[in-house]
Design a protein around this motif. Structure first.
Motif, PDB file in Angstrom:
ATOM      1  N   LYS A   1      10.320  23.658  15.420  1.00  0.00           N
ATOM      2  CA  LYS A   1      11.759  23.867  15.236  1.00  0.00           C
ATOM      3  C   LYS A   1      12.406  22.676  14.551  1.00  0.00           C
ATOM      4  O   LYS A   1      13.260  22.830  13.690  1.00  0.00           O
TER       5      LYS A   1
ATOM      6  N   TYR B   1      12.917  34.565  21.257  1.00  0.00           N
ATOM      7  CA  TYR B   1      14.009  35.421  21.717  1.00  0.00           C
ATOM      8  C   TYR B   1      15.237  35.413  20.821  1.00  0.00           C
ATOM      9  O   TYR B   1      16.160  36.161  21.021  1.00  0.00           O
ATOM     10  N   TYR B   2      15.257  34.537  19.835  1.00  0.00           N
ATOM     11  CA  TYR B   2      16.437  34.504  18.965  1.00  0.00           C
ATOM     12  C   TYR B   2      16.194  35.511  17.861  1.00  0.00           C
ATOM     13  O   TYR B   2      15.800  35.177  16.759  1.00  0.00           O
ATOM     14  N   LEU B   3      16.402  36.780  18.203  1.00  0.00           N
ATOM     15  CA  LEU B   3      15.911  37.852  17.349  1.00  0.00           C
ATOM     16  C   LEU B   3      17.041  38.736  16.849  1.00  0.00           C
ATOM     17  O   LEU B   3      17.116  39.911  17.199  1.00  0.00           O
ATOM     18  N   PHE B   4      17.933  38.180  16.072  1.00  0.00           N
ATOM     19  CA  PHE B   4      19.015  38.978  15.523  1.00  0.00           C
ATOM     20  C   PHE B   4      18.738  39.251  14.047  1.00  0.00           C
ATOM     21  O   PHE B   4      18.568  38.323  13.265  1.00  0.00           O
TER      22      PHE B   4
ATOM     23  N   LYS C   1      23.629  32.281  11.362  1.00  0.00           N
ATOM     24  CA  LYS C   1      24.472  31.962  12.504  1.00  0.00           C
ATOM     25  C   LYS C   1      25.914  32.408  12.254  1.00  0.00           C
ATOM     26  O   LYS C   1      26.577  32.944  13.137  1.00  0.00           O
TER      27      LYS C   1
ATOM     28  N   LEU D   1      26.371  36.140  12.554  1.00  0.00           N
ATOM     29  CA  LEU D   1      26.308  36.529  13.956  1.00  0.00           C
ATOM     30  C   LEU D   1      27.637  36.246  14.635  1.00  0.00           C
ATOM     31  O   LEU D   1      28.182  37.074  15.359  1.00  0.00           O
ATOM     32  N   LYS D   2      28.141  35.054  14.386  1.00  0.00           N
ATOM     33  CA  LYS D   2      29.431  34.648  14.955  1.00  0.00           C
ATOM     34  C   LYS D   2      30.517  35.653  14.570  1.00  0.00           C
ATOM     35  O   LYS D   2      31.313  36.077  15.387  1.00  0.00           O
TER      36      LYS D   2
ATOM     37  N   ASP E   1      27.634  30.159  22.201  1.00  0.00           N
ATOM     38  CA  ASP E   1      26.856  29.108  21.542  1.00  0.00           C
ATOM     39  C   ASP E   1      25.693  28.667  22.418  1.00  0.00           C
ATOM     40  O   ASP E   1      24.579  28.501  21.951  1.00  0.00           O
TER      41      ASP E   1
ATOM     42  N   TYR F   1      24.281  30.409  24.687  1.00  0.00           N
ATOM     43  CA  TYR F   1      23.340  31.530  24.746  1.00  0.00           C
ATOM     44  C   TYR F   1      22.412  31.524  23.528  1.00  0.00           C
ATOM     45  O   TYR F   1      21.189  31.619  23.659  1.00  0.00           O
ATOM     46  N   HIS F   2      22.982  31.354  22.356  1.00  0.00           N
ATOM     47  CA  HIS F   2      22.156  31.336  21.152  1.00  0.00           C
ATOM     48  C   HIS F   2      21.209  30.132  21.150  1.00  0.00           C
ATOM     49  O   HIS F   2      20.047  30.252  20.777  1.00  0.00           O
ATOM     50  N   ASP F   3      21.730  28.994  21.589  1.00  0.00           N
ATOM     51  CA  ASP F   3      20.863  27.818  21.663  1.00  0.00           C
ATOM     52  C   ASP F   3      19.706  28.082  22.614  1.00  0.00           C
ATOM     53  O   ASP F   3      18.567  27.700  22.357  1.00  0.00           O
TER      54      ASP F   3
ATOM     55  N   LEU G   1      18.370  31.032  23.381  1.00  0.00           N
ATOM     56  CA  LEU G   1      17.419  31.959  22.752  1.00  0.00           C
ATOM     57  C   LEU G   1      16.546  31.234  21.735  1.00  0.00           C
ATOM     58  O   LEU G   1      15.350  31.498  21.617  1.00  0.00           O
ATOM     59  N   LYS G   2      17.162  30.311  21.011  1.00  0.00           N
ATOM     60  CA  LYS G   2      16.397  29.600  19.996  1.00  0.00           C
ATOM     61  C   LYS G   2      15.377  28.666  20.617  1.00  0.00           C
ATOM     62  O   LYS G   2      14.349  28.373  20.026  1.00  0.00           O
ATOM     63  N   SER G   3      15.706  28.163  21.831  1.00  0.00           N
ATOM     64  CA  SER G   3      14.858  27.120  22.407  1.00  0.00           C
ATOM     65  C   SER G   3      13.595  27.682  23.044  1.00  0.00           C
ATOM     66  O   SER G   3      12.717  26.946  23.448  1.00  0.00           O
TER      67      SER G   3
END
Lengths: 769, 372
Positions: free
Chosen positions: A336, A631-634, A761, A764-765, B363, B365-367, B369-371
């Protein structure tokens, strides 16, 4: 009045006559004397200014350290070491040790100790390596002040054997004192190491490992992959061997490297790519990857592998590190960080005669069209700008071929530039292909993408414009100057071009015809879809009523057991029916909302599993709990029902394959993200897809059902129409995604992998608020 | 005497079975179906010609023509608005009005018509009848009982609705928030449905002063499904803290503060619930009650055992520090915010049923998910 100044002069003379002249005292007296002048007044500077400036100019500790590192870079250091000693609590020590040019006593006093010195303004490039100086003007000392309460500077200039050592106690600079009256000790010392050492004691801040790492990130743009093959330039100036920094933390438990060039980045590169063009225009490429056991060289000339020299390029060096962000190639913790870093700092930067030329390789600059090519996905190995950290060096002192535009916004994009572009892009793509192949990945998309009719028409239109411009140019040249032969040439070339267009247009027409046939079928299916949509709500409500009624019959104690059994069977069949219709219902209910929005794959999977699992179970197929590799799957904005359509089509496909294989079925869904593409893997343990059909299954009107079970293609079996996978593919490609068959996971025989770009991002926002 | 509801629907034939299924779950409930007339006033006259205790309305009553071939010319919200206005003038008594519709129609139409939401006491989904008919029947009966209780208090005794909560010194905490007192003691008295709506939406439904079974289990550190003696525990030891005010027959709740006070009053208690590890809470409960079959809830992932809330998606106990705040309509300070666990958040459990991460948490939440 007169008496007072006389008094001061008297004192001053006395002090000067003293054997060991007390200089601070002299200064104080001079100040006093100056103040006592009844005729004139001058500005004086309060010592508190140092503290104030330090705070105002350097707000953050990370910037402060970065400034000091930049100073080392500006001093032509090749390496700088930063040692954070016991900085886990306040009052630790930070040592910054570089092997740069160092300072003489005079340079120290006139440069470092002189506030607002003009050194850097006057000399924007460094002495030895001609580096573009990175440090902000005159910030260094304040940065040191910002960091700790005591600074010791030890410096040894290139040409001296002895060095200087100065100690500055920042706490001495208190308000109320005259700035110049505060004196710091400076002594001469024996030292053989060239360079400068800054020792900052009494650190004002606590430094966590993360903060040390962040600081490292601040200075990353100073780092260049090195060495760039050649040792010196033609002018005889030493070639910049590059700049490295090592950040170490130490305490009672010993010391450890927190960040250095090697540990941070380059060791995670999958390959090192080098390209050279020699002084005769011959090009040679090398690729090296320890991990893939790849060490190869290749030549790329004007045309692939040609032996003829390039037209314009001479003395060019390219070096790039290639990164692939996949689990097996990079540990997650690094992945990352590097990905984020290279999102900004990645790409191939361009240097001319040792100077960076902007905007090539700047963030968001895609001068080699790597991002564009990666999006097109005809080359499958990742190769966007964020997959590379590299640079190209051009030596062209005379500016014969490569000259900057007058606005200094890059180079003039002439034929030499075009050649550079082609040479670099070809070489890099070739390396990417070699890596893909070595990794056992499919290097290029199976079928070369059919050019779409619109694309083809745009091409024609562009070419026509070009032709028209050419003709216009000829006219402007003046008809008198055109010879007959030249005129004939123009006519012939125009004729050829027009013929080419004619055949292109014909092809496009054929293509449009084919598309129209497909659209016709889709129209029929769409009509059917509308009918289903019209009644789906009624079906749902009625279904609920039927279930509730049959339940009360079953629960009625006065009916006989035979009736109860029948109703029970009816109920379970009906529940199955309800389940199926439930799936359209969600797809259609969502359809009411036509707005596209980023879709979370979890939602897609949850919805699919909820509606299909029960009915699948009844047909002997188990649907595993979905596997999420991240899980960051948008996805980029899509229509929710499109996903329903994709998964349901794949499910129907799998179900048929499982029935043909006559096994206990299993279906697995998997998702994750790689290189800002979200992937979905849909696997089943059916009878698999034979190799010869792998590319054809996505074509319109190709069906496996019609091959294996010819009778199955009836009107009631919509998905036997051969459009199922075609529709899936169309949906996906519409979003710049891809679908292909990939190696299935253990225990499965078929695996479709879908890739869809991830949303940004910002996007999404926008949709979540 | 049975509680009587009128069900107004233009097309009740197709869903009569659903209505009947609810009706059959309670001996105290009777539901009569009625088609609306073309005109609003005729429909109201028709409704008023019956004797009934509450109304159930379909959300879309203008789809199907009646026997005379006419479609209603008004919306459900118009009908409800008219009836509420009449009762505020004192022309008719206040009674519960319920919306009954499919999830799809609710999402499509009702959810957007937010000004109408105050007109209804309860929303029942046709889709849920199969699984929840018994609960629905209880709530329908309870609504009528609650309305009666409030009406009696306001009319005969001239007492303020706040007295409904059987107040004695134990309930002093209710007076802590002036807004709560203000809402329930307003002068002049408001129509009954105002109080009913306030009690249901602002006191009973959001966790805070009152907590439901899942929250109660979380506070005690118990796994609700595995603890066979849960019923025993609740009946023998916690019945005093059970909410007995209006609507308690349809909505089981406990006074959260009383539970905490009870715990601290027990000899040798290990300290305030929130500061005690769930295993310790349960050990103490087992020791104190002698009930052996009380099982400690296990957290998801490696989350903390200091449970305080129930995850809004899975209902499982959760330390709110481990969770994410979700969007809810908290309006008053006594209402707690709602949480979901990290697991539910990353797998987006319940998101299709309307769970949304609170904007302030997006924010983070997204952080998160990314982590992972």
């Amino acid at each position: 009045m007169k008496k007072q100044s006389d008094n001061i002069i008297e004192k001053l003379i006395k002090t000067l006559q003293d054997e060991s002249t007390d200089i601070p005292k002299v200064l104080d007296l001079v100040t006093e004397l100056a103040k006592s002048d009844p005729e004139k007044a001058g500005f004086s500077v309060d010592a508190g200014l140092i503290d104030k400036l330090g705070r105002e100019l350097v707000a953050r500790k990370e910037t402060a350290v970065a400034e000091l590192v930049k100073n080392a870079y500006d001093a032509d250091a090749i390496e700088v070491k930063l040692i954070f000693n016991f900085t886990n609590i306040q009052g630790g020590t930070i040592r910054i040790i570089d092997n740069g040019l160092g300072m003489t006593r005079e340079q120290f006093i006139d440069g470092f100790m002189r506030i607002s010195s003009t050194e850097k303004v006057e000399n924007p490039v460094s002495l030895k390596y001609n580096r573009q100086r990175a440090g902000r003007k005159g910030i260094g000392r304040f940065a040191a002040q910002r960091l700790g309460n005591k600074l010791t500077v030890i410096s040894n200039h290139d040409s001296e054997n002895k060095g200087i050592k100065a100690t500055i106690n920042w706490d001495d600079f208190k308000s109320g004192k005259e700035l110049w009256s505060i004196r710091s000790n400076i002594t001469e010392i024996e030292t053989s190491d060239q360079g400068t050492i800054l020792i900052i004691e009494g650190a004002r801040d606590v430094w966590t490992e993360n903060e040390i790492k962040n600081t490292y990130n601040y200075i990353l743009d100073l780092i260049q992959p090195n060495p760039i093959s050649k040792e010196s330039t033609k002018q005889g100036q030493p070639k910049d061997p590059g700049f490295e920094s090592v950040f170490t933390y130490s305490d009672q438990n010993g010391s450890k490297v927190i960040a250095d060039k090697q540990s941070e980045i380059f060791q995670y590169a999958i390959a090192e790519i080098e390209g050279n063009v020699d002084e005769n225009g011959f090009s040679n490429w090398k690729i090296k990857s320890d991990r893939l056991k790849l060490n190869d060289s290749y030549k790329l000339g004007l045309i692939n592998n040609s032996e003829s020299p390039l037209h314009f390029l001479r003395d060019i060096n390219l070096k790039a590190y290639y990164f692939i962000y996949e689990k097996d190639l990079m540990p997650g913790t690094q992945r990352k960080g590097i990905q984020k870093l290279l999102a900004n700092k990645g790409g191939i930067k361009l240097y001319r005669n040792g100077f960076r030329v902007h905007p090539y390789g700047d963030p968001n600059n895609d001068w080699l069209k790597l991002d564009e090519s990666a999006k097109r996905r005809s080359i499958l190995g990742p190769h966007g700008n964020n997959n590379f950290l590299g640079q190209i060096h051009i030596s062209d002192i005379q500016g014969k071929y490569f000259d900057e535009t007058s606005s200094r916004e890059g180079l003039i994009e002439n034929s030499a530039f075009d050649e550079l572009f082609n040479w670099a892009l070809k070489g890099i793509i070739h390396s990417v292909l070699m890596v893909s192949e070595k990794r056992g990945r499919k290097p290029k998309a199976g079928k070369t993408r059919e050019i779409s009719p619109t694309e083809s028409l745009y091409n024609i239109s562009n070419n026509l414009k070009k032709l028209s411009n050419q003709l216009k140019d000829k006219r402007a040249d003046g008809i008198k100057d055109i010879t007959k032969k030249e005129a004939l040439d123009v006519i012939v070339s125009t004729k050829n071009t027009l013929n080419e267009f004619a055949s292109l247009i014909e092809k496009t027409a054929d293509f449009i015809n084919q598309e129209l046939a497909e659209i016709e079928t889709l129209r029929i299916l769409a009509g059917l879809g509308l009918v289903i949509a019209e009644f789906s709500h009624e079906i749902k409500v009625l279904s609920d009523s039927i279930v509730v009624d049959s339940k009360s019959i079953v629960e009625n104690p006065y009916i006989d057991s035979e009736t109860r059994n029948i109703v029970q069977r009816f109920l379970s069949n009906f529940n199955l029916f309800k389940n199926y219709s439930g799936y359209f219902n969600t797809a259609i209910a969502d359809n009411i909302n036509r707005q596209l929005r980023p879709i979370a794959i979890q939602d897609v999977f949850n919805n699919f599993v909820d509606t299909v699992r029960t009915s699948a179970h009844k047909s002997g197929i188990e649907i595993d709990d979905p596997i999420f590799n991240s899980y960051y799957l948008f996805t980029i904005p899509m229509h929710p029902s499109e996903w329903a359509s994709i998964l349901y089509n794949l499910y129907t496909n799998s179900k048929k394959a499982i029935i043909r294989k006559k096994v206990k079925g299993r279906i697995q869904l998997q998702s994750g993200i790689v290189n800002s593409y979200i992937y979905v893997k849909f696997s089943d343990n059916g009878d698999g897809i034979p190799a010869e059909n792998r590319d054809r299954i996505f074509y319109a009107f190709f069906t496996t059902t019609s091959i294996n079970i010819p009778s199955a293609q009836t009107d009631e079996n919509i998905l036997g129409s051969g459009l199922g996978l075609k529709i899936v593919k169309d949906i996906i490609e519409n979003y710049n995604g891809s679908i292909e068959l990939v190696d299935p996971p253990e225990g499965f025989s078929t695996c479709f992998e879908i890739k869809i770009p991830a949303t940004s991002k910002e996007e999404l926002k926008k949709h979540e608020s | 005497m049975k509680v009587k509801y009128l069900f107004i629907d233009d097309d009740y034939d197709t869903i009569y079975s659903l209505v009947e299924s609810i009706e059959s779950k309670s001996d105290d409930l009777e539901i009569k179906c009625l088609k609306p007339e073309a005109e609003l006033s005729d429909t109201i006259s028709k409704i008023e010609s019956y004797k009934f205790d509450g109304l159930i309305l379909d959300w879309k009553i203008d789809d199907t023509p009646n026997e005379k071939g006419q479609r209603p010319s008004f919306k459900t919200s118009t009908l409800s608005q008219e009836l509420r206005s009449k009762s505020s003038l004192g022309d008719i008594p206040s009674y519960p009005i319920i919306v009954f519709s499919s999830r799809q129609n609710l999402n499509r139409f009702y959810s957007k018509d937010s000004v109408s939401h105050d007109l209804f006491d309860l929303v029942l989904k046709k889709d849920d009848v199969e699984k929840e008919s018994e609960k629905m029947a209880n709530q329908l009966v309870s609504l009528v009982d609650g309305y009666h209780t409030i009406t009696e208090y306001c009319k005969k005794t001239k007492r303020k609705p706040i007295d409904l909560f059987n107040l004695n010194s134990e309930y002093d905490f209710l007076f802590d928030d002036e807004r709560l007192v203000e809402e329930l003691t307003s002068d002049p008295l408001l129509p009954v449905y105002n109080y009913a709506k306030f009690i249901l939406d602002q006191i009973i439904n959001p966790p805070g002063i009152l907590i439901d079974e899942f929250y109660l289990a979380a506070r005690l550190g118990l796994d609700l499904e595995k603890s066979d003696e849960w019923g025993e525990l609740v009946n023998r030891y916690l019945s005093d803290f059970f909410y007995k005010g209006p609507f308690h027959e349809g909505w089981y709740r406990w006074w959260s503060i009383l539970i905490e006070r009870w715990w601290l009053s027990l000899p040798d208690n290990p300290g305030p619930l929130q500061n005690v590890h769930a295993k310790e809470r349960v050990n103490f409960l087992v020791k104190y009650t002698g009930l052996k079959h009380l099982i400690t809830a296990e957290p998801e992932d490696d989350d903390s055992y200091y449970f305080w809330v129930a995850c809004a998606a899975t209902q499982k106990p959760l330390d709110q520090l481990d969770g994410f705040v979700i969007k809810s309509k908290t309006r008053y300070p006594w209402q707690e915010r709602l949480y979901i666990s990290k697991k539910a958040a990353r797998e987006r459990i319940g998101f299709s049923n309307g769970i949304k991460i609170d904007p302030l948490e997006i924010d983070r939440y997204h952080d998160y998910l990314k982590s992972i």
